[in-house]
Design an enzyme around this catalytic site. Structure first.
Site, PDB file in Angstrom:
ATOM      1  N   GLN A 133       0.892  -1.189  -0.071  1.00  0.00           N
ATOM      2  CA  GLN A 133       0.021   0.086   0.036  1.00  0.00           C
ATOM      3  C   GLN A 133       0.865   1.291  -0.011  1.00  0.00           C
ATOM      4  O   GLN A 133       0.599   2.363  -0.045  1.00  0.00           O
ATOM      5  CB  GLN A 133      -0.788  -0.086   1.349  1.00  0.00           C
ATOM      6  CG  GLN A 133      -1.816  -1.285   1.213  1.00  0.00           C
ATOM      7  CD  GLN A 133      -2.467  -1.300   2.855  1.00  0.00           C
ATOM      8  OE1 GLN A 133      -3.352  -0.556   2.813  1.00  0.00           O
ATOM      9  NE2 GLN A 133      -1.698  -1.998   3.590  1.00  0.00           N
ATOM     10  N   ASN A 134       2.435   0.840   0.116  1.00  0.00           N
ATOM     11  CA  ASN A 134       3.270   2.246   0.183  1.00  0.00           C
ATOM     12  C   ASN A 134       3.264   2.678  -1.155  1.00  0.00           C
ATOM     13  O   ASN A 134       3.523   2.230  -1.876  1.00  0.00           O
ATOM     14  CB  ASN A 134       4.394   1.884   0.943  1.00  0.00           C
ATOM     15  CG  ASN A 134       4.077   1.319   2.481  1.00  0.00           C
ATOM     16  OD1 ASN A 134       2.982   1.692   2.870  1.00  0.00           O
ATOM     17  ND2 ASN A 134       5.132   0.492   3.003  1.00  0.00           N
ATOM     18  N   VAL A 135       3.540   4.294  -1.119  1.00  0.00           N
ATOM     19  CA  VAL A 135       3.503   4.720  -2.132  1.00  0.00           C
ATOM     20  C   VAL A 135       5.085   5.491  -2.260  1.00  0.00           C
ATOM     21  O   VAL A 135       5.717   6.138  -3.120  1.00  0.00           O
ATOM     22  CB  VAL A 135       2.908   5.842  -2.480  1.00  0.00           C
ATOM     23  CG1 VAL A 135       1.223   5.611  -2.536  1.00  0.00           C
ATOM     24  CG2 VAL A 135       2.728   6.862  -1.131  1.00  0.00           C
ATOM     25  N   HIS A 180      -1.407   1.418  -4.294  1.00  0.00           N
ATOM     26  CA  HIS A 180      -1.869   2.746  -4.141  1.00  0.00           C
ATOM     27  C   HIS A 180      -1.034   3.565  -4.931  1.00  0.00           C
ATOM     28  O   HIS A 180      -1.164   5.063  -4.683  1.00  0.00           O
ATOM     29  CB  HIS A 180      -1.906   3.028  -2.823  1.00  0.00           C
ATOM     30  CG  HIS A 180      -2.999   2.551  -1.712  1.00  0.00           C
ATOM     31  ND1 HIS A 180      -3.145   2.557  -0.347  1.00  0.00           N
ATOM     32  CD2 HIS A 180      -3.882   1.870  -2.248  1.00  0.00           C
ATOM     33  CE1 HIS A 180      -4.067   1.740   0.111  1.00  0.00           C
ATOM     34  NE2 HIS A 180      -4.694   1.423  -1.068  1.00  0.00           N
ATOM     35  N   CYS A 220       1.350  19.299 -16.630  1.00  0.00           N
ATOM     36  CA  CYS A 220       1.560  18.315 -17.574  1.00  0.00           C
ATOM     37  C   CYS A 220       2.302  18.855 -18.609  1.00  0.00           C
ATOM     38  O   CYS A 220       2.009  19.737 -19.439  1.00  0.00           O
ATOM     39  CB  CYS A 220       0.071  17.944 -18.064  1.00  0.00           C
ATOM     40  SG  CYS A 220      -0.036  16.738 -19.449  1.00  0.00           S
ATOM     41  N   CYS A 235      -0.127  18.939 -22.349  1.00  0.00           N
ATOM     42  CA  CYS A 235      -1.071  20.016 -22.325  1.00  0.00           C
ATOM     43  C   CYS A 235      -0.923  21.323 -21.608  1.00  0.00           C
ATOM     44  O   CYS A 235      -1.952  22.108 -21.790  1.00  0.00           O
ATOM     45  CB  CYS A 235      -2.428  19.328 -22.313  1.00  0.00           C
ATOM     46  SG  CYS A 235      -2.943  19.240 -20.396  1.00  0.00           S
ATOM     47  N   GLY A 268       2.747  -4.553   9.042  1.00  0.00           N
ATOM     48  CA  GLY A 268       2.758  -2.982   8.925  1.00  0.00           C
ATOM     49  C   GLY A 268       1.709  -2.101   8.806  1.00  0.00           C
ATOM     50  O   GLY A 268       1.990  -1.231   8.236  1.00  0.00           O
ATOM     51  N   SER A 291      -2.391  -1.208   9.366  1.00  0.00           N
ATOM     52  CA  SER A 291      -3.489  -1.339  10.339  1.00  0.00           C
ATOM     53  C   SER A 291      -4.705  -2.236   9.769  1.00  0.00           C
ATOM     54  O   SER A 291      -5.555  -2.188  10.698  1.00  0.00           O
ATOM     55  CB  SER A 291      -3.997   0.459  10.758  1.00  0.00           C
ATOM     56  OG  SER A 291      -4.287   0.927   9.659  1.00  0.00           O
ATOM     57  N   ASN A 347       3.128  -6.938  13.325  1.00  0.00           N
ATOM     58  CA  ASN A 347       2.731  -5.604  13.664  1.00  0.00           C
ATOM     59  C   ASN A 347       3.193  -5.058  15.115  1.00  0.00           C
ATOM     60  O   ASN A 347       3.152  -6.158  15.939  1.00  0.00           O
ATOM     61  CB  ASN A 347       1.123  -5.225  13.636  1.00  0.00           C
ATOM     62  CG  ASN A 347       0.720  -3.906  13.283  1.00  0.00           C
ATOM     63  OD1 ASN A 347       1.270  -3.302  14.290  1.00  0.00           O
ATOM     64  ND2 ASN A 347       0.432  -3.523  12.237  1.00  0.00           N
TER      65      ASN A 347
HETATM   66  P1  OAD Z   1      -1.259   2.918   8.938  1.00  0.00           P
HETATM   67  O1  OAD Z   1      -0.609   4.193   9.360  1.00  0.00           O
HETATM   68  O2  OAD Z   1      -2.721   2.914   9.033  1.00  0.00           O
HETATM   69  O3  OAD Z   1      -0.858   1.526   9.783  1.00  0.00           O
HETATM   70  C1  OAD Z   1       0.454   1.486  10.043  1.00  0.00           C
HETATM   71  C2  OAD Z   1       0.529   0.301  10.851  1.00  0.00           C
HETATM   72  O4  OAD Z   1       1.863   0.007  10.981  1.00  0.00           O
HETATM   73  C3  OAD Z   1       0.002   0.432  12.311  1.00  0.00           C
HETATM   74  O5  OAD Z   1      -0.769  -0.884  12.517  1.00  0.00           O
HETATM   75  C4  OAD Z   1       1.189   0.120  13.275  1.00  0.00           C
HETATM   76  O6  OAD Z   1       0.799  -0.471  14.618  1.00  0.00           O
HETATM   77  C5  OAD Z   1       2.337  -0.616  12.487  1.00  0.00           C
HETATM   78  N1  OAD Z   1       3.613  -0.270  12.613  1.00  0.00           N
HETATM   79  C6  OAD Z   1       4.307   1.141  13.179  1.00  0.00           C
HETATM   80  N2  OAD Z   1       5.570   0.806  13.128  1.00  0.00           N
HETATM   81  C7  OAD Z   1       5.983  -0.561  12.938  1.00  0.00           C
HETATM   82  C8  OAD Z   1       7.085  -1.186  12.649  1.00  0.00           C
HETATM   83  N3  OAD Z   1       8.149  -0.788  12.920  1.00  0.00           N
HETATM   84  N4  OAD Z   1       7.018  -2.730  12.642  1.00  0.00           N
HETATM   85  C9  OAD Z   1       5.601  -3.346  12.291  1.00  0.00           C
HETATM   86  N5  OAD Z   1       4.442  -2.528  12.350  1.00  0.00           N
HETATM   87  C10 OAD Z   1       4.616  -1.260  12.653  1.00  0.00           C
HETATM   88  O7  OAD Z   1      -0.910   2.673   7.499  1.00  0.00           O
HETATM   89  P2  OAD Z   1      -1.295   1.583   6.404  1.00  0.00           P
HETATM   90  O8  OAD Z   1      -2.061   0.492   6.998  1.00  0.00           O
HETATM   91  O9  OAD Z   1      -0.253   1.349   5.542  1.00  0.00           O
HETATM   92  O10 OAD Z   1      -3.691   5.301   1.797  1.00  0.00           O
HETATM   93  O11 OAD Z   1      -2.390   2.734   5.697  1.00  0.00           O
HETATM   94  C11 OAD Z   1      -3.313   2.271   4.797  1.00  0.00           C
HETATM   95  C12 OAD Z   1      -3.823   3.405   3.831  1.00  0.00           C
HETATM   96  O12 OAD Z   1      -4.062   4.554   4.690  1.00  0.00           O
HETATM   97  C13 OAD Z   1      -2.659   4.104   3.125  1.00  0.00           C
HETATM   98  O13 OAD Z   1      -1.674   3.349   2.058  1.00  0.00           O
HETATM   99  C14 OAD Z   1      -2.901   5.361   2.801  1.00  0.00           C
HETATM  100  C15 OAD Z   1      -3.646   5.487   4.169  1.00  0.00           C
HETATM  101  O14 OAD Z   1      -4.488   6.542   4.209  1.00  0.00           O
HETATM  102  C16 OAD Z   1      -3.340   6.125   0.559  1.00  0.00           C
HETATM  103  O15 OAD Z   1      -2.682   6.667   0.609  1.00  0.00           O
HETATM  104  C17 OAD Z   1      -4.499   5.893  -0.555  1.00  0.00           C
END
Ligand code: OAD
Length: 247
Positions: free
Chosen positions: A105-107, A123, A156, A159, A195, A197, A221
């Site tokens: 999901q990381n960009v 994403h 862009c 255009c 890693g 949520s 996590n």
């Molecule tokens: P979150 O910020 O929601 O969750 C990060 C998770 O990583 C949490 O559950 C933390 O407990 C855990 N965490 C933190 N440090 C850690 C470590 N060192 N080792 C293991 N776990 C750790 O991020 P995402 O779940 O990636 O969307 O969020 C999902 C999407 O929501 C993202 O891609 C983004 C955001 O809005 C878009 O940009 C479309």
């Protein structure tokens, strides 16, 4: 030191070693040790700013410069970051084993910088841009790693209309081909969710699909998440430490 028990670690390591197909979903927690803030949690980005003001098509429509200032700030921070042990271990698995698929999901591009192969970016990428108006030539994304960008908002090149980050915003659909490939990859022997949520769909649904396919499901996590109760093994601790233990 991780809080995961040696018995759980050994069980998971053995399952990964012997699996023909391993699929891994990563989220922002994997990049935390590289100094990139996560989205949720005490110091999360969404605690400081509301997602609706920066990460939606409406926000961009209202104030493209403000949205770009935020992305430009993040790009600057990410450019100076280096992949950590979690990225390195996962990249090695994808290189060494043809049955390993990485879905992120990381960009931020850190999986790519660590040399990961077979990577599905659900994403998008903060390093890619595309035309906001969708002009014929600007529909295809282009790479632009300049930090800081010389003018905000960037234009862009085809255009001269506004360019936007080629990331998925709230309220937007994911690339159907990438979702299809990620869904196919849930037909695996071992599925790891690391890693994240586990609140943003469709990514958060993949672990449940893997479970329905009969995969052994594992979460890594630092905290409990919505997925913790559904997985076979929840390894509590930092991804960069646990993945090193797993090898
Ligand atoms: P979150 O910020 O929601 O969750 C990060 C998770 O990583 C949490 O559950 C933390 O407990 C855990 N965490 C933190 N440090 C850690 C470590 N060192 N080792 C293991 N776990 C750790 O991020 P995402 O779940 O990636 O969307 O969020 C999902 C999407 O929501 C993202 O891609 C983004 C955001 O809005 C878009 O940009 C479309």
């Amino acid at each position: 030191m991780s809080q995961a028990s040696p018995a759980d670690l050994e069980r998971v390591a053995a399952a990964i070693r012997t699996a023909a197909r391993v699929t891994i979903l990563t989220g922002a927690g994997v990049s935390a040790a590289s100094g990139i803030p996560t989205f949720r949690g005490a110091d999360g980005l969404w605690k400081k700013v509301r997602a609706e003001t920066l990460a939606t098509p409406e926000a961009f429509e209202n104030d493209p410069k403000l949205v770009w200032e935020w992305y430009d700030w993040r790009r600057g921070m990410i450019k100076d970051a280096r992949p950590n042990a979690a990225h390195d271990v996962l990249a090695r698995w994808t290189r060494d084993r043809p049955g390993v698929t990485l879905v992120t999901q990381n960009v931020d591009g850190l999986h790519e910088r660590a040399g990961a192969e077979r990577l599905l970016r659900l994403h998008g990428s903060i390093w890619r841009l595309r035309c906001w108006t969708g002009c014929a030539d600007g529909r295809r994304e282009w790479l632009d790693e300049t930090t800081p960008l010389p003018t905000l908002p960037p234009r862009c090149p085809h255009c001269r209309g506004l360019a936007r980050p080629a990331v998925v915003w709230f309220g937007e659909s994911l690339d159907p081909a990438i979702v299809a490939a990620a869904t196919d990859a849930t037909a695996c022997d071992v599925f790891l969710t690391i890693g994240t949520s586990s609140v943003v769909y469709p990514a958060a649904g993949l672990v449940h699909q893997a479970r329905r396919h009969g995969a052994m499901t594992i979460e890594i996590n630092t905290d409990t998440t919505d997925a913790s109760g559904a997985v076979d093994v929840a390894l509590r601790g930092k991804a960069e430490e646990i993945l090193l233990d797993l090898g």
